[in-house]
Design an enzyme around this catalytic site. Sequence first.
Site, PDB file in Angstrom:
ATOM      1  N   HIS A   1      50.966  21.452   2.000  1.00 16.31           N
ATOM      2  CA  HIS A   1      51.999  22.428   2.319  1.00 16.31           C
ATOM      3  C   HIS A   1      53.004  22.488   1.170  1.00 16.31           C
ATOM      4  O   HIS A   1      53.218  21.521   0.454  1.00 16.31           O
ATOM      5  CB  HIS A   1      52.709  22.013   3.615  1.00 16.31           C
TER       6      HIS A   1
ATOM      7  N   ASP B   1      47.070  21.079   4.105  1.00 15.45           N
ATOM      8  CA  ASP B   1      48.311  21.331   4.847  1.00 15.45           C
ATOM      9  C   ASP B   1      48.123  20.830   6.275  1.00 15.45           C
ATOM     10  O   ASP B   1      47.463  21.467   7.092  1.00 15.45           O
ATOM     11  CB  ASP B   1      48.624  22.819   4.837  1.00 15.45           C
TER      12      ASP B   1
ATOM     13  N   CYS C   1      56.555  29.162   3.781  1.00 12.54           N
ATOM     14  CA  CYS C   1      56.712  28.332   4.982  1.00 12.54           C
ATOM     15  C   CYS C   1      57.287  29.176   6.122  1.00 12.54           C
ATOM     16  O   CYS C   1      56.646  30.103   6.583  1.00 12.54           O
ATOM     17  CB  CYS C   1      57.563  27.104   4.657  1.00 12.54           C
TER      18      CYS C   1
END
Length: 299
Positions: free
Chosen positions: A267, A232, A175
Site C-alpha cells: 500500500h 497491499d 488511498c
Amino acid sequence: MLDERHAQDLDALLPGQSTEHGATRRTALKAALGVGYAAAAAPLMAQTAIKTPSDGLTVGEVMIDVNGFKMPAYRAAPAGKTGLPVVLVCSEIFGVHEYIADTARRFAKAGYLAIAPELFVRQGDAQSYGEIAKLIAEVVSKVPDAQVMGDLDATVKWAAANGGNTRKLGITGFCWGGRQVWLYSAHNPAVKAGVAWYGRLVGAASPLSPKHPLDVAVQLNGPVLGLYGGEDTGIPLDTVAKMQNALAVGGAAAKKSTFVMYRNAPHAFHADYRPSYRKEAAEDGWNRALAWFKQHGVA
C-alpha cells in the site's frame, strides 16, 4: 480488465518542498509540518523523495466557496495560461501536505491545472494528529461522502472560473482519495477519466458512506485506471476481482476501466516520503496515469 504484465495471478478469483513563492504563511507552515503527522505510527522519510520546483508555475493556496463555506485548496498550474485541462487531486487521510502539493506541481509541469482541496477541513486538521487511529476516529470517519462530492463539485466550478477547461476533467487520488476517485467518477457526468491509487473498493454501508466503489461501478461516467499493489494487505485481491466483475457488466466507461497490479508493491507505493515507496512501480504508475488522461481526453 487486468494488465497481465504486472498482475498477480487472479485465475482462482475470477470465473473463467521548499516553501513556494507566493504561498500563504499557512500553506508554508502546513508544508513544513506535513511529514510529522504519523511519526508515532511509522518511520517516515523527513522529506519527499521528489522535489518539483515551482519555476514557470503559479502555485499556492486558494479559497474555494462551497455554499458560503471557504474551503482551502492547493493549486498548481502553468503560469499565465488558460484553457488548461483540469485534474482534481484527492489526498490520503493526512490531508494536503507537501507530498500532495508536490504531486499537484508534477501535474502542472505536465500542462494541467491541478487542484488539491482540503476535504477534511470541516471535521478537523488532519495534519495536527500524531496517531493514525485517533485521526481516523476523530476526523476521517466523520466525513460524509456527500460532503466530499459537493466539495469536489465546487472545486470544478472554481477551476472553470480560474483558467481551467472543465470539458477536460480528470481526477486522481491516493488511498482514501483513491476511493473518492471511483465515487466521483460515478457522481459527475463531466468526468472524462480517473486514476485511483490503491483506494478501497468495498465496505459496509453507513449513513456517511452509503455506497462504495463496488456499488457504483456500473455507473461510471469516465473510465478509471486502478493502480494497486499486490502486497497491499488492506485491499485483498478478491475485492479487486469483485470490482472487475462489476465493471464488466457496466456501461461503456465501466468496461473501459482497468487495473494494473504491481506484484511486489505494498500500500502507498507512490508515497515517496514513506518507507512504502517503490520507485519502479511509482514511476510506471505515474506514466500510465498521464497516458490514461491523454487517451481519454484530459490533456
